[in-house]
Design a protein around this motif. Sequence first.
Motif, PDB file in Angstrom:
ATOM      1  N   GLN A 227       0.829  -1.207   0.000  1.00 16.60           N
ATOM      2  CA  GLN A 227       0.000   0.000   0.000  1.00 16.60           C
ATOM      3  C   GLN A 227       0.865   1.259   0.000  1.00 16.60           C
ATOM      4  O   GLN A 227       0.519   2.250  -0.650  1.00 16.60           O
ATOM      5  CB  GLN A 227      -0.947  -0.021   1.191  1.00 16.60           C
ATOM      6  N   ALA A 228       2.007   1.237   0.698  1.00 15.99           N
ATOM      7  CA  ALA A 228       2.911   2.389   0.688  1.00 15.99           C
ATOM      8  C   ALA A 228       3.499   2.593  -0.706  1.00 15.99           C
ATOM      9  O   ALA A 228       3.632   3.735  -1.168  1.00 15.99           O
ATOM     10  CB  ALA A 228       4.033   2.185   1.709  1.00 15.99           C
ATOM     11  N   GLU A 229       3.821   1.502  -1.376  1.00 15.49           N
ATOM     12  CA  GLU A 229       4.353   1.609  -2.732  1.00 15.49           C
ATOM     13  C   GLU A 229       3.304   2.175  -3.689  1.00 15.49           C
ATOM     14  O   GLU A 229       3.610   3.044  -4.519  1.00 15.49           O
ATOM     15  CB  GLU A 229       4.816   0.237  -3.219  1.00 15.49           C
TER      16      GLU A 229
END
Length: 153
Positions: free
Chosen positions: A121-123
């Motif tokens: 999700q951060a990517e």
Amino acid sequence: MEIVWRSRFEPAGTLATTNNQDLAAAAARFAQARALIGVARAGLFPMLSAQPALARQRSSVNAPVNGKPAGTAYTYNNFLMPLDLNWELDLWGRIRRQTESARARFSASADDLESARLALQAEVAGDYFTLRALDAERGTVADSLGLIAIRWS
């Protein structure tokens, strides 16, 4: 702005989460760790096993009985039903320690799964913001080209 961001970001995040092979592998390891708890706990309980067997035989009409031909064929049925009951007393706690170890591996795999999900999700979020920055840069370049075209005309 938040509603626009969510409407554009969430489909990408959902798509990435459902189609990511690393996340699927982490989920499979999580399920395996959960199953291994049950395997480890199984040693605490008695184990009953059965191996039934059935055999049917027929003797020949010419088979000797007391040195003479029998003259009659006989059919035999053999039924065998052995039962084994095993139970290991856990006096020194070997099975309990195995169960605790399986629970710890389960907890670690749950953390690994959440870590993989968070990293994914951060990517996706980083890619989204990069895309937004590139869109803004493209708009700035388009505005600059428009101003240059007006200046030269």
